[in-house]
Scaffold this active site. Structure first.
Site, short mmCIF file in Angstrom:
data_model
loop_
_atom_site.label_atom_id
_atom_site.label_comp_id
_atom_site.label_asym_id
_atom_site.label_seq_id
_atom_site.Cartn_x
_atom_site.Cartn_y
_atom_site.Cartn_z
N ALA A 116 0.80 -1.23 0.00
CA ALA A 116 0.00 0.00 0.00
C ALA A 116 0.83 1.28 0.00
CB ALA A 116 -0.92 0.00 1.22
N ASN A 185 2.14 -3.95 7.63
CA ASN A 185 3.18 -4.48 6.75
C ASN A 185 3.95 -3.36 6.06
OD1 ASN A 185 3.01 -7.44 6.91
ND2 ASN A 185 0.95 -7.15 6.12
N HIS A 215 -0.68 6.73 5.03
CA HIS A 215 0.70 6.43 5.38
C HIS A 215 1.55 7.62 4.96
CE1 HIS A 215 -0.39 2.23 6.01
NE2 HIS A 215 -0.94 2.23 4.81
#
Length: 264
Positions: A116, A185, A215
């Site tokens: 991602a 992750n 993020h």
């Protein structure tokens, strides 16, 4: 060029999209040969359901889409059997000993997908110039996707009653993915790019207003400073992961099949 025979491990939110695309021949040069899952798949599955051992025997590439435990239990065996392995759950590689064993195993090769987050190729390039001294990752998700069995009632209460962002955990890329095996992750992926688990400082934030999973990567060193920010829609079937993750896996499969980046 021969067709890449792919075995898919996991028929969940990520695996269904990956498997359906491969079965529909959306990735040129790759075909879905079989599926491994510990639950019955039913007649709707687009490929035979087999044991892990059978998948290794039938396939050129095993795609892991079932969690860190699969990498720990089966990774070395896949590689020592001569089959390649594509890892989506990069958090498993925060275990130094496991990472060393996987990288040393063969003749199969191990690959990792960015999942991602973007910018990892640039961080790898900068790393070749010299150390990246300060790397920070802030991950923000809905509180319900971050709840874990190890959390005490005080923390759970703050998360569930929050009206704004709450810092759930601060640590390194070595510590955090172990505590959030299905949600962080990205931290391990950044650390793999940087080359140092302890150099990446991670902050996990629960935010009831986080309709998008966010993020933010910030890195700096002698050769420059860098900032990457991504905001994804959570997968409706599994809000702990982002909708984009299976498509990142598909792009990795396409690259391994030796084709262009156009997938769907």
């Amino acid at each position: 060029m021969s067709t890449l025979k792919v075995g898919l491990v996991g028929w969940g939110a990520i695996g269904r999209i990956v498997g359906t695309a491969l079965a529909g021949q959306d990735v040129q040069g790759a075909e879905l040969t079989c599926i491994v899952d510990n639950r019955p798949l039913g007649e709707a599955a687009p490929a035979p359901q087999v044991t892990f051992e059978e998948a290794i025997e039938r396939c050129d590439l095993i795609v892991e889409a079932a969690g860190q435990g699969v990498v720990r239990e089966w990774g070395e065996h896949v590689l020592s059997s001569g089959t390649d392995l594509l890892v989506a759950s990069t958090g498993a590689l925060t275990d130094d000993e496991l990472a060393k064993r996987l990288l040393a195993a063969g003749p199969g090769r191990v690959y990792f997908t960015g999942g991602a987050v973007g910018g990892l190729d640039l961080l790898q390039a900068v790393r070749a110039l010299g150390p990246i001294e300060d790397v920070r990752l802030t991950t923000t998700k809905l509180p319900s996707t971050l709840e874990q069995p190890w959390m005490d009632e005080e923390l759970l209460g703050r998360m569930r009653s929050a009206t704004g962002p709450v810092v759930v955990m601060s640590g390194t890329a070595r510590d955090v993915p172990v505590k959030f095996p299905k949600s962080t992750n990205v931290a391990a992926s950044v650390a793999l790019a940087v080359g140092d688990l302890d150099a990446v400082r991670v902050e996990v934030v629960a935010d009831p207003g986080a309709t998008l999973t966010r993020h933010v990567i910030e890195a700096s060193g002698e050769h420059g400073s860098y900032r990457f920010e991504v905001a994804h829609r959570p997968d409706p079937g599994n809000p702990a992961t982002s909708q984009v993750v299976p498509y990142s896996v598909l792009r990795s499969v396409a690259a391994l099949a030796g084709r262009s980046g156009q997938i769907l």
